[in-house]
Design an enzyme around this catalytic site. Structure first.
Site, PDB file in Angstrom:
ATOM      1  N   HIS A  59       1.304  -9.278   4.525  1.00  0.00           N
ATOM      2  CA  HIS A  59       0.078  -8.345   4.625  1.00  0.00           C
ATOM      3  C   HIS A  59      -0.572  -8.446   3.484  1.00  0.00           C
ATOM      4  O   HIS A  59      -0.552  -7.598   2.422  1.00  0.00           O
ATOM      5  CB  HIS A  59       0.844  -6.951   5.010  1.00  0.00           C
ATOM      6  CG  HIS A  59      -0.254  -6.191   5.441  1.00  0.00           C
ATOM      7  ND1 HIS A  59      -0.222  -5.480   6.516  1.00  0.00           N
ATOM      8  CD2 HIS A  59      -1.469  -5.957   5.066  1.00  0.00           C
ATOM      9  CE1 HIS A  59      -1.525  -4.630   7.014  1.00  0.00           C
ATOM     10  NE2 HIS A  59      -2.228  -4.840   5.873  1.00  0.00           N
ATOM     11  N   GLN A 112       0.869  -1.263   0.088  1.00  0.00           N
ATOM     12  CA  GLN A 112       0.070  -0.215  -0.103  1.00  0.00           C
ATOM     13  C   GLN A 112       0.860   1.039  -0.101  1.00  0.00           C
ATOM     14  O   GLN A 112       0.402   2.289  -0.253  1.00  0.00           O
ATOM     15  CB  GLN A 112      -1.090  -0.150   1.288  1.00  0.00           C
ATOM     16  CG  GLN A 112      -1.863  -0.926   0.987  1.00  0.00           C
ATOM     17  CD  GLN A 112      -2.976  -1.025   2.294  1.00  0.00           C
ATOM     18  OE1 GLN A 112      -2.493  -2.050   3.215  1.00  0.00           O
ATOM     19  NE2 GLN A 112      -4.090  -0.585   2.523  1.00  0.00           N
ATOM     20  N   ASN A 160      -0.746 -10.958   8.640  1.00  0.00           N
ATOM     21  CA  ASN A 160      -2.009  -9.871   8.851  1.00  0.00           C
ATOM     22  C   ASN A 160      -3.387 -10.414   8.704  1.00  0.00           C
ATOM     23  O   ASN A 160      -3.721 -10.982   7.492  1.00  0.00           O
ATOM     24  CB  ASN A 160      -1.861  -8.711   7.951  1.00  0.00           C
ATOM     25  CG  ASN A 160      -2.590  -7.657   7.980  1.00  0.00           C
ATOM     26  OD1 ASN A 160      -2.614  -6.918   9.124  1.00  0.00           O
ATOM     27  ND2 ASN A 160      -3.398  -7.338   7.332  1.00  0.00           N
ATOM     28  N   GLU A 161      -4.169 -10.144   9.611  1.00  0.00           N
ATOM     29  CA  GLU A 161      -5.668 -10.662   9.446  1.00  0.00           C
ATOM     30  C   GLU A 161      -5.978 -12.107   8.947  1.00  0.00           C
ATOM     31  O   GLU A 161      -6.216 -12.181   7.716  1.00  0.00           O
ATOM     32  CB  GLU A 161      -6.400  -9.470   8.749  1.00  0.00           C
ATOM     33  CG  GLU A 161      -6.543  -8.031   9.513  1.00  0.00           C
ATOM     34  CD  GLU A 161      -7.245  -6.966   8.807  1.00  0.00           C
ATOM     35  OE1 GLU A 161      -7.574  -6.169   9.600  1.00  0.00           O
ATOM     36  OE2 GLU A 161      -7.671  -7.071   7.675  1.00  0.00           O
TER      37      GLU A 161
END
Length: 423
Positions: A108, A14, A152-153
């Site tokens: 991620h 990102q 991540n998540e």
């Protein structure tokens, strides 16, 4: 006593820009893509990391959560990129030079294209592939790493699956990630296009694609395999994963629904994280549920740019709920708000941080708060329109413009302590 970790978070895809070996980069380039815009140079954090880390120090932060891009490290299966490893060593060293504790995320959301060509996160081989990548990074960088989030998540694929079910029932949608559900008419054409580019795979099983129950468990097996192998290589590392959690609140008749949703989001993962060193908790809002499931945001309630309810109180509630079921130190690895009004962000921060302090005062072992996000960045399929950042970036010049909230966060945390101490 350990210093509380106060800082911000980013993910490589990102903010770095030009992650050309990643699966999402491939999907962005498709003619009939579901991405509203392309990431391009992003905020060019790959080249501006020194400036960005120095800014964090100036704002009184002492921790930075960032991710290592697997596709940069291993652009082809089994071939590692020495230049990429050298880059991330420089990022880690810069953190230490500025008194910033790095919290490194190994995965991620974005994955190497070669992995997706092999059926991605539904292929049982992903467990070994991910472990081997993590071991390589640890062998190269483990001496200057401390906190590591493997994935991540880890529940995101299951949450996407749940959202798809919810949409079929024409009910509310509450997903704490930037996915575009307003798909173009040519979306099916785009799916075929991506399939052809990937060598004919029937479905691109990326980390944001709906999953099977077996695929959900593969993620946990990958986490355990990576955690154990990394600890064997560098025993000093503190390793955990992160989960995306809602503050699930039942309305009349929704108690069983709430229990089932919480089990899907959190409880069924507990057997796989008992040996972790900490838990990464990520929360943005609440979820109201009745007997049928999730409800839309109530009329008249303030919403964020993402369409879910502005409800910073959720963080304290979720921390307390998790602490009743899991005896691990908690790091809030993400919490924040997408808004064009920075005063709303300051309000959100104040409520969230005061809630964290109340938890600590009640002996809940919260050891860190990392705000999402350091920058206004690329919110996946939704592009650059969603403003989560403490720092605005003029992408034409890659000029950093810290917002008032960027400098206020440390002051809010200090005030939360002072007011408690005065009582």
């Amino acid at each position: 006593m350990q210093e509380f970790l106060l800082g911000a978070a980013t993910s490589a895809y990102q903010v770095e820009g030009n992650n050309v070996y990643s699966d999402f980069w491939l999907m962005e380039q498709a003619e009939h893509t579901s991405f509203k815009e392309r990431s391009g140079d992003a905020v060019d954090h790959y080249n501006h990391y020194e400036e960005d880390i120095r800014l964090m120090k100036k704002a009184g932060m002492n921790a930075y959560r960032f991710s290592i891009e697997w596709a940069r490290i291993e652009p082809e299966k089994g071939r590692y990129n020495d230049g990429a490893i050298a880059h991330y060593r420089k990022v880690l060293e810069c953190c230490h030079e500025n008194g910033i504790t790095p919290v490194v995320t190994m995965h991620h959301f974005s994955s190497p294209v070669w992995l997706i060509r092999e059926n991605g996160w539904e292929n049982e081989k992903v467990v070994g592939y991910f472990r081997d990548y993590c071991v390589y990074v640890t062998a190269q960088l483990g001496d200057i790493m401390e906190y590591v989030c493997t994935i991540n998540e880890a529940n995101m694929r299951l949450q996407v699956t749940s959202v798809m079910r919810t949409m079929l029932k024409n009910m509310g949608v509450n997903l704490q990630v930037g996915m575009n559900f307003e798909l173009p008419e040519e979306y099916a054409v785009g799916e075929r296009e991506i399939s052809e580019i990937l060598g004919g795979v029937k479905k691109a099983n990326t980390f944001m694609a709906p999953c099977t129950p077996e695929g959900d468990l593969l993620i946990m097996e990958a986490h355990e395999a990576a955690r154990d192998a990394m600890k064997a290589k560098c025993p000093h590392l503190k390793i955990g994963l992160t989960l995306s959690l809602h503050d699930i609140q039942p309305v009349t008749g929704g108690e069983q629904s709430a229990k089932e949703i919480w089990n899907e989001e959190f409880t069924h993962y507990l057997p796989y994280i008992q040996k972790d060193d900490f838990f990464g908790l990520q929360n943005y809002t609440r979820m109201l549920v009745n007997a049928e499931g999730e409800l839309p945001v109530p009329d008249g309630k303030q919403c964020t740019q993402m369409g879910y309810e502005f409800y910073p109180e959720a963080l304290e509630h979720v921390i307390r709920t998790v602490s009743k079921e899991l005896e691990l130190p908690i790091i809030v690895t993400e919490n924040g708000v997408a808004t064009l009004d920075d005063q709303e962000r300051i309000e959100y921060l104040q409520t969230a941080l005061y809630g964290v302090k109340r938890c600590i005062d009640d002996n809940v072992p919260v050891i860190g708060y990392l705000h999402w996000s350091l920058f206004d960045n690329f919110e996946w399929q939704l592009g650059y329109s969603k403003k989560f950042g403490l720092i605005e970036v003029d992408r034409s010049m890659q000029e950093r413009k810290p917002k008032e909230s960027f400098y206020k966060m440390a002051a809010i945390w200090k005030t939360a302590h002072t007011r408690r101490d005065e009582r």
